[in-house]
Motif scaffolding. Structure first.
Motif, PDB file in Angstrom:
ATOM      1  N   PRO A 121      41.992  44.548  45.955  1.00  0.00           N
ATOM      2  CA  PRO A 121      41.771  44.603  47.408  1.00  0.00           C
ATOM      3  C   PRO A 121      42.380  43.409  48.134  1.00  0.00           C
ATOM      4  O   PRO A 121      41.717  42.705  48.888  1.00  0.00           O
ATOM      5  CB  PRO A 121      40.241  44.588  47.505  1.00  0.00           C
ATOM      6  N   TYR A 133      38.198  55.142  38.665  1.00  0.00           N
ATOM      7  CA  TYR A 133      39.391  54.479  39.194  1.00  0.00           C
ATOM      8  C   TYR A 133      40.543  54.571  38.200  1.00  0.00           C
ATOM      9  O   TYR A 133      41.664  54.948  38.556  1.00  0.00           O
ATOM     10  CB  TYR A 133      39.064  53.019  39.500  1.00  0.00           C
ATOM     11  N   ALA A 161      45.963  53.194  46.216  1.00  0.00           N
ATOM     12  CA  ALA A 161      46.181  52.391  45.013  1.00  0.00           C
ATOM     13  C   ALA A 161      47.017  53.132  43.977  1.00  0.00           C
ATOM     14  O   ALA A 161      47.685  52.503  43.147  1.00  0.00           O
ATOM     15  CB  ALA A 161      44.842  51.981  44.408  1.00  0.00           C
ATOM     16  N   LEU A 169      39.514  52.180  48.071  1.00  0.00           N
ATOM     17  CA  LEU A 169      38.870  51.654  46.869  1.00  0.00           C
ATOM     18  C   LEU A 169      37.359  51.847  46.912  1.00  0.00           C
ATOM     19  O   LEU A 169      36.725  52.082  45.881  1.00  0.00           O
ATOM     20  CB  LEU A 169      39.199  50.165  46.711  1.00  0.00           C
ATOM     21  N   SER A 199      35.986  44.715  46.930  1.00  0.00           N
ATOM     22  CA  SER A 199      35.793  45.872  46.068  1.00  0.00           C
ATOM     23  C   SER A 199      35.669  45.400  44.628  1.00  0.00           C
ATOM     24  O   SER A 199      36.314  44.424  44.228  1.00  0.00           O
ATOM     25  CB  SER A 199      36.973  46.847  46.195  1.00  0.00           C
ATOM     26  N   GLY A 249      40.083  47.766  41.439  1.00  0.00           N
ATOM     27  CA  GLY A 249      41.386  47.682  42.078  1.00  0.00           C
ATOM     28  C   GLY A 249      41.755  46.282  42.514  1.00  0.00           C
ATOM     29  O   GLY A 249      41.177  45.278  42.080  1.00  0.00           O
TER      30      GLY A 249
END
Length: 511
Positions: A222, A442, A378, A433, A217, A220
Motif C-alpha cells: 500500500p 490475495y 495490485a 487491497l 493494509s 499487498g
C-alpha cells in the motif's frame, strides 16, 4: 537517471550525538501514544530525545532554484542510531502544483505509522507474524516535528496522513518549499521496515507526497508513490555497510559512515544496513549487478539475477538504472521490490530463492519503470511480475508449463475451499487491497489468477504477439502509471482480447 553526487556540495551536516541505550525503555511509552504524536508524547521522552540534536542540514539556494522537471524533489538527511532503534532525519521537499487550480493544502503519507500499536490494522498478515516478530510483538512509528513553510499542519487520527496547509495558496504551475524534521521508531521485526535479526531494512520510511489519502493494509504493497528526484544522505555506524540501488559517495568520520546518493525520476530510495555481509558481483549486458549475502556460494542466485535482468531487457525494454542490487535480508516472506533494489528473504533456499530473485527483478519493469496502482489494481504489477518470471524460467530452463500448472493448482484449490466454506466466492481482480480477506485470497487472486490470465492470452495471441504487446505496454507506461486500459490497448493489436480481460477482472470466467 543520474548517479551524480555534485549536488551534495551544498549540504552541510553537523555531528549527531548518540542517544544512550536506555532510550529503548522510553520507546514503548512513546509508541503507545495515540493520535497526534507531536502533542501527546510524554514529557520524559521529549527531554530524553531533545538531548540528542537533529541534523542541521542546509540546502542553499533551493528556494531560488528553477526546476526544469515537473515533479517533486526531496532532499533528505537521516542517521540511524542503533542504541535507540531510531532514525533521525530532516527533509526539504519542493512541491509543484501540476493542477489548473490554486492549491491550499498538500498531503504526505506516513507509512511508518502502519507499525504503531494503535494502527487500524496489523502491518502484515497474521500468518507471517511468528516469522516477523523474533522477540515478540514490536511497534514503531514516525513523529514529524518543526515543519516550516506552512500555515498549519495536522496528523490524521490513524496516523496515515500529514495534511499541510500552505502559507499561501500555491498557484497553478507554481512551486512551494516545505521542511520538516522527523523521527522514525523502528520496530524489531524481520520486515521491509524494521530492525531484523541480522539486517536493518529501511523502505518507505520518510514522509512522501500523496495525491489521495493513504490507507494502511495488512496485504499487498500500500505504498503508491509518484516519481520524484532525490538527494539523500544516510549515516550509520561505520561497522554497517549501507546498501542502496543507486551509486553514490561514501565518507567515514568519527566512527560513522555516510552514503550520499542522487536519483532522478524514481519511485523511491530505499536502503539496507548490514554488518559483515559479502557482495558477489556480476553483470547483465553491461549493467553491474550486486548480490549481497551472508553465505558462501550464491552463484545460482546471482545467475538468476543477471540472467533475468538480461532477459527482461530483451523482451520488454531497456533497464533504466546504472546498476541493480539484490540483498538477502530479514523478511518473513519471499521478497520486496524497490527501485533498482530487490530484497529477498534470507530464509529461502533453492528454487524458492531463485524464483523470488526473478520475480523481484521483473518488478524493475512492472513497478519501478512502469508503475501501477498497487492499491486498486495490485494484480497488474504482481501478475505481470509473476508471469514474467514464468516466461524467464521457460526460456532459461524449459519450465514455463510447470509454473503455469502450479498457479492453476493453487488457484483451483483456493476456489474449492472457499466454495465449501460459503455460498459463493468472489474471484474479481479489480478491487482495493482493503477488499481482500487475507493473504490466502490475495495470493490466489493477485498472483495465481493473474498468471492464468496471461497464459490464456498467450494461447490466444501466441507467445510472439503477446511479448510484442507487453513491449508496447511497457513503452506506453514507462515513466508513468500502467492501467488495465493501457494493457488492453497494447495487447489488442489485430486481436480483440478485451473480453478475456474483462471476464477475468470481473470474476465471471470459469477456470
Amino acid at each position: 537517471m543520474s548517479a551524480s553526487v555534485s549536488a551534495f556540495d551544498r549540504v552541510r551536516i553537523t555531528p549527531l550525538q548518540y542517544i544512550s541505550a536506555d532510550a529503548w525503555a522510553f520507546r514503548g511509552a512513546f509508541l503507545r501514544r495515540g493520535g497526534d504524536m507531536r502533542l501527546k508524547v510524554c514529557k520524559r521522552i521529549w527531554v530524553s530525545l531533545l538531548a540528542a540534536p537533529f541534523f542541521l542540514v542546509s540546502f542553499a539556494g533551493l528556494a531560488s532554484c528553477k526546476r526544469e522537471e515537473e515533479r517533486p524533489a526531496y532532499h533528505i538527511s537521516a542517521e540511524y542510531v542503533p542504541a535507540a532503534g531510531i532514525l533521525y532525519g530532516e527533509l526539504t521537499v519542493e512541491v509543484p502544483n501540476l493542477t489548473e487550480e490554486p492549491k491550499e493544502e498538500v498531503q504526505f503519507a506516513l507509512y511508518p505509522n502502519a507499525f504503531r500499536e494503535d494502527a487500524p490494522c496489523p502491518p502484515l498478515p497474521e500468518a507471517y507474524s511468528s516469522a516477523a516478530y523474533y522477540e515478540g510483538e514490536s511497534f514503531g512509528g514516525i513523529d514529524v516535528r518543526e515543519l516550516t513553510g506552512a500555515k498549519a499542519w495536522e496528523v490524521s487520527d490513524g496516523g496515515e496522513a500529514l495534511t499541510v496547509t500552505l502559507s499561501e495558496p500555491l498557484a497553478a504551475g507554481g512551486w512551494a518549499q516545505l521542511s520538516m524534521k522527523f523521527e522514525v521508531m523502528l520496530p524489531k521485526m524481520n520486515f521491509r521496515l524494521g530492525i531484523g535479526e541480522h539486517t536493518v531494512n529501511l523502505t518507505h520510511f520518510y514522509p512522501v507526497l500523496a495525491e489521495e489519502p493513504p490507507a494502511f493494509s495488512s496485504v499487498g504493497d500500500p505504498f503508491p508513490a509518484e516519481r520524484a528526484d532525490y538527494t539523500f544522505s544516510l549515516t550509520a555506524p561505520a561497522s554497517y555497510d549501507i546498501l542502496c540501488g543507486f551509486d553514490g559517495e561514501t565518507t567515514e568520520k568519527n566512527g560513522r559512515r555516510t552514503l550520499f546518493v542522487q536519483a532522478e525520476n524514481v519511485r523511491e530510495v530505499a536502503f539496507v544496513l548490514a554488518e559483515g555481509m559479502t557482495c558477489t558481483k556480476g553483470e547483465a549486458d553491461g549493467t553491474p549487478v550486486e548480490y549481497w549475502h551472508f553465505r558462501r556460494d550464491v552463484s545460482e542466485e546471482l545467475g538468476a539475477a543477471t540472467g533475468s535482468l538480461a532477459y527482461f531487457r530483451k523482451q520488454f525494454g531497456e533497464y533504466a538504472y546504472p546498476k541493480y542490487v539484490v540483498v538477502e535480508t530479514d523478511l518473513p516472506f519471499g521478497g520486496s521490490e524497490q527501485t533498482a533494489l530487490s530484497l529477498v528473504s534470507s530464509s529461502l533456499r533453492g528454487d524458492g530463492l531463485a524464483a523470488a530473485v526473478v520475480h523481484e527483478t521483473a518488478h524493475q519493469w512492472w513497478y519501478a519503470m512502469a508503475g501501477s496502482d498497487e492499491v486498486r489494481s495490485a494484480w497488474l504489477d504482481e501478475g505481470l511480475a509473476e508471469y514474467s518470471a514464468a516466461l524467464y524460467f521457460g526460456a532459461a530452463e524449459g519450465r514455463y508449463r510447470e509454473h503455469i500448472a502450479a498457479a492453476e493448482e493453487r488457484y483451483r484449490a483456493f476456489v474449492s475451499v472457499r466454495e465449501q466454506l460459503s455460498d459463493g466466492v468472489d474471484t474479481s481482480m479489480d478491487r482495493p487491497l482493503s477488499a481482500f480477506s487475507g493473504a490466502y485470497e490475495y495470493r490466489s487472486i493477485v498472483y495465481d489468477k493473474s498468471v492464468i490470465l496471461f497464459d490464456r492470452l498467450c494461447e490466444v495471441l501466441g507467445e510472439n504477439k503477446l511479448l510484442a504487446g507487453l513491449r508496447r505496454c511497457f513503452s506506453a507506461a514507462k515513466g508513468g502509471t500502467l492501467s488495465p486500459e493501457t494493457l488492453a490497448t497494447s495487447l489488442s493489436a489485430g486481436v480483440d482480447v478485451s473480453g478475456i480481460l474483462s471476464s477475468f477482472r470481473e470474476g465471471t470466467c470459469i477456470i
